[in-house]
Design an enzyme around this catalytic site. Structure first.
Site, short mmCIF file in Angstrom:
data_model
loop_
_atom_site.label_atom_id
_atom_site.label_comp_id
_atom_site.label_asym_id
_atom_site.label_seq_id
_atom_site.Cartn_x
_atom_site.Cartn_y
_atom_site.Cartn_z
N LYS A 139 -4.70 17.69 72.19
CA LYS A 139 -5.00 16.54 73.04
C LYS A 139 -5.08 15.28 72.20
O LYS A 139 -5.76 15.27 71.17
CB LYS A 139 -6.31 16.75 73.76
CG LYS A 139 -6.53 15.72 74.82
CD LYS A 139 -7.96 15.53 75.18
CE LYS A 139 -8.20 14.05 75.21
NZ LYS A 139 -9.59 13.70 74.99
N CYS A 175 10.23 24.41 71.82
CA CYS A 175 9.42 24.95 72.93
C CYS A 175 8.81 23.86 73.80
O CYS A 175 8.15 24.16 74.80
CB CYS A 175 8.34 25.89 72.41
SG CYS A 175 7.00 25.02 71.56
N CYS A 202 5.42 27.68 68.55
CA CYS A 202 6.62 28.54 68.39
C CYS A 202 7.04 28.67 66.93
O CYS A 202 7.88 29.48 66.59
CB CYS A 202 7.76 28.02 69.24
SG CYS A 202 8.55 26.54 68.57
#
Ligand SMILES: Cc1cc2nc3c(=O)[nH]c(=O)nc-3n(C[C@H](O)[C@H](O)[C@H](O)COP(=O)(O)OP(=O)(O)OC[C@H]3O[C@@H](n4cnc5c(N)ncnc54)[C@H](O)[C@@H]3O)c2cc1C
Length: 603
Positions: free
Chosen positions: A106, A587, A601
């Site tokens: 975030k 990804c 990923c």
């Protein structure tokens, strides 16, 4: 089989199918059980766990026991975190990058003010200052439980706590229900921490919840996934950036929090995965040498997926239409859909991008929480403190639940240490002093200021012109010297920062704004009041710019320059911010700019 085996918990479960979830979790406790521990924590929610971890870090010799009613960590609402929390975890647990294997990245907060006609969208944002996580709360509670156990704290699941607080001059007596050892029903601790959340197990014995002045707020929410090939044109500006997104409208606002969900992973497998990460971190393996989420998921057979938590937190002084039947079945569904449909921008976005996940967490699809704002009248006393939601809660806006709540965990833990460090003849006096000071902090300082912050923000949602000036004013009042504010540890100074409302300048300014806007406290606001509030906001901005001339706000705000002027053609942050998100080409998940590979990923 030894505890160091990679699949210890899954094998344990396979060889002993009679083990319940709580037995599996309790088997991970490393310290001896005592009926006279130094500290008992009621509740292994996020803040109870952080209290215990911090206290154990600063006083390693203490015997600390946590009791949790649920048989295992469960999902609960409250996913978005801020730098307060990630700084705490960096200082008290482990560096951030390990966590990005488990939680979503975030960066910052985005706000969109929308109107009833679906014409105007005004946006404001802040980011690039710090990084934090979007939590799957079952995973976060499991991780911090296992970390606590690893550092010598015993966490007992499936054990309900009650208190006998009739002897006001002694630490409350702890009563245990369903403790795994037959005959154990009472525990004597020197300090008790009530971290039982909304159930307020100890604080409720000292009085009913106090409601604060003015309107209260109710929340309605559900869980969604993004549609395959969802309509790009319905997304708002920078919608895909990994910020917590807020849709603001006169009755309130809505959150959009995209997170990595581990909901479908079995408990034993998740425990193996978490144990693996803890072992690696503890043995000094750098985060970037740990396999990415995708590989971990395969190694431990723990499926994960992206989901989005979406909900509205609305004032309870507006009128719903008499009949809401057209919006769905139960109250949660009806009121959720009422706001979705009321605002065309919201409706278009939801229909174009999101697909409902019916009954994702158990039997319920839509959730409701009424009258969220309250405080407990007494939050500390002889031998006890109450932290987090047991002490009080205001509103999810800008995530004070965990992020201001962490201040209560740290302050109560520091005070617990201070008391326990005293020789017996002094501890009573120190306890009294600490309880009085903690009571003032939580009851008189933190909760009233967070409540004032909400009134300020909700009033800004009443008109785009208010929103445009009041939001940047909040940033400049919340942060003094922007470049030095963000260090890698949660300090006592942060306890009193309270996500920006700890500064007296904020209280003075927001008080004056509320004096203008609140007397006509409805959903609309008249022109004269808008002009008055805007003039006051300009004065505030000028004053703060003069006071902190070195702040380069253009690096942290997309629409403003370094002097906090709105620049119509500016849509991106200027280079030079402390951090930013980069989207993985493979990804499509976001990592931060200092990572050389995608944590999810591995690309
Ligand atoms: C609609 C909504 C949205 C929110 N969104 C956010 C957000 O985005 N970000 C954010 O930071 N915060 C958010 N919050 C707030 C957040 O959920 C809480 O502030 C946070 O969970 C508080 O943590 P806690 O440890 O105090 O309590 P909890 O996490 O609720 O933990 C309480 C624990 O106590 C245990 N317990 C209860 N009774 C007993 C008992 N008798 N004996 C033993 N154990 C017991 C429970 O099992 C649980 O483990 C939101 C809140 C709401 C209502």
């Amino acid at each position: 089989m030894t505890i160091d085996d990679l699949h210890y918990f899954t094998q344990l479960r396979a060889t002993h199918p009679e083990l319940t979830d709580s037995m599996l979790l309790n088997s991970n406790n490393l310290s001896r059980f005592s009926t006279e521990p130094d500290v008992v924590v009621a509740g292994a929610g996020i803040l109870g766990l952080c209290y215990a971890i911090h206290l154990k870090n600063i006083s390693p010799h203490l015997n600390i026991a946590i009791y949790k009613k649920n048989r295992a960590p469960v999902q609960k609402i409250g996913e978005s975190t801020l730098s307060s929390f990630s700084r705490f975890t960096t200082g008290a647990v482990m560096p951030q990058d390990y966590f990005f294997r488990l939680f979503g990245l975030k960066d910052g907060l985005q706000f969109y003010c929308i109107d009833r006609e679906g014409v105007e969208v005004t946006s404001e944002d802040i980011g690039g200052l710090d990084l934090s996580f979007q939590l799957d709360r079952r995973m976060s509670e499991l991780f911090f439980t296992m970390w606590a156990q690893r550092i010598g704290i015993n966490v007992y699941h499936g054990v309900e706590v009650d208190f006998d607080s009739t002897h006001h001059f002694n630490t409350p007596q702890v009563k245990l229900k369903n403790f795994p050892k037959p005959g154990v029903t009472d525990v004597d601790a020197k300090i008790v921490c009530d971290a039982s959340g909304f159930s307020r197990k100890l604080t409720s014995k000292f009085g009913n919840k106090e409601l604060l002045d003015g309107w209260n707020c109710d929340a309605y929410w559900a869980y969604f996934k993004e549609k395959e090939g969802g309509k790009a044109e319905t997304r708002l500006d920078h919608w895909d950036y990994p910020a917590t997104k807020h849709m603001c409208f006169p009755e309130g606002w809505g959150w959009f929090i995209k997170l990595i969900s581990w909901h479908h992973a079995p408990l034993a497998n998740l425990m193996d995965l978490v144990a693996y990460i803890i072992n690696k971190a503890k043995s000094g393996v750098p985060a970037n040498a740990i396999p990415p989420t995708k590989i971990l998921s395969e190694m431990f057979n723990c499926p994960f997926e992206s989901i989005t938590s979406i909900g509205w937190a609305v004032r309870n002084d507006h009128e719903f239409p008499d009949n809401l039947e057209e919006y769905g079945g139960g109250e949660g569904e009806r009121k959720f859909n009422y706001f979705k449909v009321l605002y065309p921008t919201l409706n278009k976005l939801m229909n174009g991008v999101y697909e409902l996940l019916p009954k994702y967490y158990g039997n319920q699809t839509y959730f409701v929480r009424k009258s969220m704002t309250y405080r407990s009248p007494v939050v500390a006393g002889e031998g006890w403190f109450a932290i987090g939601n047991s002490a009080g809660f205001t509103n999810p806006l800008i995530s004070p639940g965990i992020n201001a709540g962490i201040g209560t965990s740290v302050l109560a833990a520091n005070m617990s240490k201070e008391i326990l460090d005293q020789p017996p003849e002094h501890s009573h006096v120190v306890m009294k002093k600490c309880a009085a000071s903690y009571q003032t902090y939580s009851h008189e300082f933190m909760i009233p200021r967070l409540h004032q912050m909400n009134r300020y923000w909700y009033n800004s949602f009443r008109d785009h012109r208010l929103f445009e000036v009041m939001v940047p004013c909040f940033w400049t009042l919340g942060v003094d010297d922007v470049d030095s504010q963000y260090v890698n540890e949660f300090t006592e100074e942060d306890v009193y920062w309270v996500i920006g409302v700890g500064h007296d300048d904020f209280v003075d300014f927001s008080g004056k704004i509320l004096d203008i806007l609140e007397p006509s406290d409805g959903m609309t606001v008249n022109e004269e009041k808008v002009e008055q509030a805007r003039a006051l906001a300009k004065q505030c901005m000028d004053y703060r710019k003069e006071r902190f001339p070195g702040n380069e706000w253009g690096k942290y705000l997309r629409r403003h320059d370094c002097k906090l002027q709105l620049v119509p053609e500016k849509h991106e942050r200027m280079p030079g911010g402390r951090c930013f998100g980069v989207r993985c080409k493979s990804c499509k998940v976001w990592r931060h700019n200092n990572m050389n590979a995608c944590p999810v990923c591995g690309a």
